[in-house]
Design a protein around this motif. Structure first.
Motif, PDB file in Angstrom:
ATOM      1  N   GLU A  36      13.161  18.738   6.804  1.00 29.10           N
ATOM      2  CA  GLU A  36      13.682  18.600   5.441  1.00 29.10           C
ATOM      3  C   GLU A  36      15.087  19.185   5.286  1.00 29.10           C
ATOM      4  OE1 GLU A  36      10.943  20.054   2.512  1.00 29.10           O
ATOM      5  OE2 GLU A  36       9.198  19.524   3.736  1.00 29.10           O
ATOM      6  N   GLY A  37      15.405  20.201   6.084  1.00 27.11           N
ATOM      7  CA  GLY A  37      16.654  20.945   5.921  1.00 27.11           C
ATOM      8  C   GLY A  37      16.415  22.162   5.056  1.00 27.11           C
ATOM      9  N   PRO A  38      17.068  23.295   5.366  1.00 23.81           N
ATOM     10  CA  PRO A  38      16.835  24.540   4.623  1.00 23.81           C
ATOM     11  C   PRO A  38      17.084  24.420   3.124  1.00 23.81           C
ATOM     12  CG  PRO A  38      18.040  24.968   6.639  1.00 23.81           C
ATOM     13  CD  PRO A  38      17.982  23.483   6.500  1.00 23.81           C
ATOM     14  N   ASP A  39      18.074  23.610   2.734  1.00 22.69           N
ATOM     15  CA  ASP A  39      18.400  23.535   1.311  1.00 22.69           C
ATOM     16  C   ASP A  39      17.298  22.840   0.513  1.00 22.69           C
ATOM     17  OD1 ASP A  39      19.021  21.186   2.655  1.00 22.69           O
ATOM     18  OD2 ASP A  39      20.597  20.620   1.245  1.00 22.69           O
ATOM     19  N   HIS A  40      16.444  22.067   1.185  1.00 27.99           N
ATOM     20  CA  HIS A  40      15.310  21.445   0.513  1.00 27.99           C
ATOM     21  C   HIS A  40      14.019  22.231   0.734  1.00 27.99           C
ATOM     22  CE1 HIS A  40      17.934  17.696   0.794  1.00 27.99           C
ATOM     23  NE2 HIS A  40      17.697  17.852  -0.494  1.00 27.99           N
ATOM     24  N   TYR A  41      13.840  22.726   1.929  1.00 27.34           N
ATOM     25  CA  TYR A  41      12.594  23.441   2.234  1.00 27.34           C
ATOM     26  C   TYR A  41      12.567  24.827   1.589  1.00 27.34           C
ATOM     27  CZ  TYR A  41       8.593  25.115   4.949  1.00 27.34           C
ATOM     28  OH  TYR A  41       7.367  25.602   5.329  1.00 27.34           O
ATOM     29  N   ILE A  42      13.734  25.519   1.597  1.00 28.89           N
ATOM     30  CA  ILE A  42      13.841  26.845   0.974  1.00 28.89           C
ATOM     31  C   ILE A  42      15.082  26.858   0.092  1.00 28.89           C
ATOM     32  CG2 ILE A  42      13.698  29.329   1.379  1.00 28.89           C
ATOM     33  CD1 ILE A  42      13.141  28.735   4.310  1.00 28.89           C
ATOM     34  N   PRO A  43      15.072  26.196  -1.058  1.00 29.61           N
ATOM     35  CA  PRO A  43      16.257  26.180  -1.924  1.00 29.61           C
ATOM     36  C   PRO A  43      16.716  27.598  -2.269  1.00 29.61           C
ATOM     37  CG  PRO A  43      14.608  24.628  -2.705  1.00 29.61           C
ATOM     38  CD  PRO A  43      13.944  25.441  -1.638  1.00 29.61           C
ATOM     39  N   GLY A  44      18.013  27.844  -2.103  1.00 33.17           N
ATOM     40  CA  GLY A  44      18.557  29.159  -2.385  1.00 33.17           C
ATOM     41  C   GLY A  44      18.678  30.049  -1.166  1.00 33.17           C
ATOM     42  N   SER A  45      18.208  29.574  -0.013  1.00 34.19           N
ATOM     43  CA  SER A  45      18.347  30.347   1.218  1.00 34.19           C
ATOM     44  C   SER A  45      19.806  30.393   1.651  1.00 34.19           C
ATOM     45  CB  SER A  45      17.501  29.711   2.328  1.00 34.19           C
ATOM     46  OG  SER A  45      17.808  30.260   3.588  1.00 34.19           O
ATOM     47  N   LYS A  46      20.181  31.462   2.376  1.00 34.57           N
ATOM     48  CA  LYS A  46      21.531  31.566   2.935  1.00 34.57           C
ATOM     49  C   LYS A  46      21.711  30.691   4.167  1.00 34.57           C
ATOM     50  CE  LYS A  46      21.581  36.053   3.496  1.00 34.57           C
ATOM     51  NZ  LYS A  46      22.089  37.408   3.817  1.00 34.57           N
TER      52      LYS A  46
END
Length: 422
Positions: free
Chosen positions: A386-396
């Protein structure tokens, strides 16, 4: 951690050994460099830190929450830095305060000659003014990559991905027009006595007369993009770094190319800074090392950056696929070994079965602090699918997608082996 001096035996008839210096300790690529009036070197890195180098040892200035792109000595005894966390920080005695806030990454910094006004270029499309004049300057159609003040501090120039260089009156914080319309994004600028030199995405390297806007000289070569510039007025030397790994040195008195040095075996030159006397040029790129060469001897050296290159720059066919995916996608930010590191992300040692956001002494984003995610085959696969921005929104964590299912399977298998606790 300390600076190392390396002697190189020069070839082709040069009898004596010469020296270049490496500064080691950062945990990620070098994004920015500056040298103070007293000769002290400061570095900005992808590892979220500013390095302040003195007596061959670094002092780490930790406070940004993401990669640091720019560092500047404004001349008042402080250090200023700008980062991917959208902030501009001022440092005094290893402590900092946020003096500027953007809505996008801070790409570059500049100061008036007296240090009274700072300017920050941001990918949110604006320029921030901080200090005696505080304002937000808007007018560019895309992100702003670079800023530079005139020699008297009265005028500010800004270069943008929209391909223009704009002029601003500092005292009134108002637009004064467009100096250059290049057509490709402007990445770097240097302002001298009556002239402005700029470097662009398409490799354009040109010098413009500030009074008339006319072109003085075109130094464009078949190398792109231009990624870094620095100027040493006393020696009339402009240094230009590009994506092909070269440093071109321009004589601004005669407007000619004085030297053209292959600085890297592979990879870009993202940062340049002359020493106080102009006799040394410091450079940084994809390695976590800062190199410093004697300017007079540049033509005698073989490429240095990349001599201790990161593993992901080796030939891809030498690695199993899982390792190759890690090196390309993860290695800049994450170590595989136990204990603290200076990398931008937490170590992956022992990651399987670990709750997200729980590595001791690592400063996580609020999203991951207290997260209920447990890292295993399923969650790691989902992260890269999914990509970090979708899987963990707000992650660095920067955007990283591994589209092919087999590549994700191979990465997970590699991590299983490489991160297993003894």
């Amino acid at each position: 951690m300390k600076a190392l001096t390396i002697c190189l035996m020069l070839c082709a008839g040069v009898a004596s050994a010469q020296e270049f210096t490496t500064y080691k300790g950062h945990g990620g690529p070098i994004m920015g460099l500056d040298v103070s009036a007293s000769g002290q070197l400061a570095s900005a890195s992808f590892d979220n830190a500013v390095g302040l180098w003195s007596n061959d040892r670094p002092t780490w200035l930790d406070g940004h929450g993401a990669a640091v792109n720019a560092v500047l000595f404004p001349g008042d005894g402080s250090i200023v830095s700008g980062a991917d966390d959208f902030t501009v920080r001022r440092w005094r005695d290893s402590t900092s305060e946020v003096i500027g806030q953007h809505q996008g990454k801070v790409a570059h910094l500049a100061a008036t000659p007296d240090g009274a006004v700072l300017a920050s270029a941001s990918w949110d499309g604006t320029i921030g003014l901080w200090g005696d004049v505080t304002a937000t300057l808007s007018g560019h159609g895309q992100g702003v990559n670079t800023v530079a003040f005139s020699s008297d501090g009265a005028t500010l120039y800004s270069g943008s991905s929209d391909g223009t260089i704009r002029i601003w009156d500092v005292a009134s914080a108002t637009a004064q027009g467009v100096l250059v319309t290049h057509g490709f994004g402007i990445n770097e600028m240097i302002v001298g006595d009556g002239w402005l030199a700029y470097g662009a995405v398409d490799g354009g390297t040109r010098v413009i007369d500030l009074a008339t806007g006319a072109q003085i000289k075109d130094f464009s070569l078949e190398r792109r993009p231009i990624l870094s510039m620095d100027y040493h007025p006393a020696t009339d030397r402009i240094a230009v770094g590009d994506g092909h790994g070269y440093i071109m040195v321009i004589d601004s008195a005669a407007w000619r190319i004085a030297q053209d040095f292959r600085a890297t075996r592979q990879g870009p030159v993202w940062a340049l800074a002359y020493s106080k006397d102009g006799g040394t040029i410091h450079a940084g790129g994809i390695d976590d090392v800062i190199y410093a060469w004697p300017v007079a001897l540049l033509d005698d050296f073989d490429p240095a950056i990349g001599a201790e290159t990161r593993p992901f720059l080796r030939q891809a066919e030498t690695m199993p696929n899982g390792e190759r995916q890690f090196m390309r996608k993860c290695s800049i930010c994450h170590a595989l070994t136990a204990g603290p590191s200076r990398k931008a992300g937490p170590t992956l040692y022992g990651v399987f079965g670990r709750q997200a956001g729980t590595v001791p002494d690592y400063r996580y984003s609020p999203t991951l602090t207290g997260s209920d995610i447990i890292w295993n085959d399923t969650t790691i696969d989902a992260l890269f699918d999914e990509g970090p921005d979708h899987y963990i929104p707000g992650s660095k964590m920067p955007m990283q997608v591994i589209a092919a299912a087999q590549d994700r399977i191979d990465l997970i298998a590699y991590l299983r082996t490489a991160t297993t606790e003894d």
